[in-house]
Write a protein that holds these residues in place. Structure first.
Motif, short mmCIF file in Angstrom:
data_model
loop_
_atom_site.label_atom_id
_atom_site.label_comp_id
_atom_site.label_asym_id
_atom_site.label_seq_id
_atom_site.Cartn_x
_atom_site.Cartn_y
_atom_site.Cartn_z
N TRP A 35 0.89 -1.37 0.09
CA TRP A 35 -0.12 -0.09 0.01
C TRP A 35 0.83 1.35 0.15
CZ3 TRP A 35 0.31 3.30 4.29
CH2 TRP A 35 -0.59 4.46 4.05
N HIS B 31 2.87 1.95 -3.31
CA HIS B 31 1.87 2.34 -4.21
C HIS B 31 1.29 3.90 -4.04
CE1 HIS B 31 2.33 -0.73 -7.29
NE2 HIS B 31 2.47 -1.53 -6.17
N ASP B 32 1.25 4.36 -2.76
CA ASP B 32 0.69 5.49 -2.45
C ASP B 32 2.07 6.28 -2.78
OD1 ASP B 32 -1.30 7.42 -0.94
OD2 ASP B 32 0.49 7.46 0.12
N CYS B 33 2.91 6.02 -2.42
CA CYS B 33 4.24 7.03 -2.99
C CYS B 33 4.29 7.03 -4.46
CB CYS B 33 5.51 6.42 -2.30
SG CYS B 33 5.43 6.42 -0.54
N ALA C 161 1.86 7.11 -6.59
CA ALA C 161 0.67 8.00 -6.90
C ALA C 161 1.20 9.37 -6.50
CB ALA C 161 -0.53 7.50 -6.32
N GLN C 162 1.54 9.69 -5.45
CA GLN C 162 2.25 11.09 -5.25
C GLN C 162 3.23 11.41 -6.05
OE1 GLN C 162 2.99 12.00 -0.93
NE2 GLN C 162 1.93 9.93 -0.43
N TRP D 105 -8.36 -0.19 -1.75
CA TRP D 105 -7.67 0.97 -1.88
C TRP D 105 -6.55 0.93 -3.05
CZ3 TRP D 105 -9.46 5.66 -0.80
CH2 TRP D 105 -8.66 6.73 -1.04
N VAL D 106 -5.68 0.06 -2.93
CA VAL D 106 -4.61 -0.07 -3.69
C VAL D 106 -5.00 -0.53 -5.01
CG1 VAL D 106 -2.49 -1.52 -4.35
CG2 VAL D 106 -2.82 -0.90 -2.15
N LYS E 168 -7.90 2.84 -6.10
CA LYS E 168 -7.56 4.20 -5.95
C LYS E 168 -6.07 4.53 -6.42
CE LYS E 168 -11.48 5.33 -3.97
NZ LYS E 168 -12.47 6.15 -4.89
N LEU E 169 -5.41 3.58 -6.15
CA LEU E 169 -3.85 3.84 -6.43
C LEU E 169 -3.29 3.09 -7.75
CD1 LEU E 169 -2.34 3.25 -2.75
CD2 LEU E 169 -2.84 5.71 -3.93
N GLU E 170 -4.36 2.54 -8.30
CA GLU E 170 -3.93 1.65 -9.64
C GLU E 170 -2.81 0.63 -9.31
OE1 GLU E 170 -3.13 4.75 -12.66
OE2 GLU E 170 -5.22 5.82 -11.83
N GLY E 171 -2.57 0.15 -8.40
CA GLY E 171 -1.73 -1.07 -7.88
C GLY E 171 -2.20 -2.28 -8.42
#
Length: 177
Positions: free
Chosen positions: A92, A95-97, A99-100, A162-163, A166-169
């Motif tokens: 998570w 993949h959040d990083c 996205a950032q 979420w991954v 929302k994060l396209e992971g």
């Protein structure tokens, strides 16, 4: 990058214990003040140690070593729920990083390495499916009653969705929801 005994990532790399760092075993645990108990403070470990190590070394083998360590954890760590929970958190956060980085190419994560997490996500999905009953009854960490009615299962499902959504992971949402 700190070259002293406080940098548990450097020690884990030197000891061949990156898997222990992933799950936050004592000595390889990244301390930080938090209101909740976690097996590893993944955000602090990533931002203070992993990102710093990468930025300063550009060690091309490092992303693969992280993937291998996560796979080892999922395959061999004796506390399956801890392994699943910790690896989910790492996937998570990574993949959040990413996205950032996409949103702000000149920001904090501008030099973030590329890491293929698909194989980890595939194994993670299998482990979630196999260990569902045990995860539902495990009330440690995010599975505490203040956060979940189904132990670790509920927060893990939120994270996996979420991954993926929302994060396209990678997709590690189990088929046996």
């Amino acid at each position: 990058m700190t070259d002293n005994l406080d940098n548990v990532l450097l020690i884990a790399l030197a000891d061949g214990a990156l898997d222990k760092f992933i799950v936050g075993e004592p000595f390889y645990f990244q301390e930080a003040k938090r209101d909740t108990d976690e097996p590893q403070n993944v955000s602090a470990a990533f931002n203070l140690l992993v990102l710093d190590y990468w930025t300063k070394t550009k060690d091309k083998t490092f992303p693969g070593e992280l993937v291998t360590a996560m796979l080892i954890v999922l395959k061999t760590y004796p506390d399956k729920n801890r392994a699943i929970y910790a690896v989910s958190d790492w996937i998570w956060l990574y993949h959040d990083c990413l996205a950032q980085k996409r949103l702000n190419p000149n920001g904090k994560y501008r030099e973030l390495f590329e890491m293929d997490t698909d194989v980890v996500a595939g194994m993670l999905k299998q482990e979630l499916e196999v260990n569902k009953a045990e995860l539902i009854t495990d009330t440690r960490w995010g599975g505490a009653s203040w956060n979940s009615k189904q132990g670790l299962w509920e927060p893990l499902m939120r994270l996996a969705s979420w991954v993926r959504d929302k994060l396209e992971g990678p997709n590690f949402v189990p088929n046996n929801l």
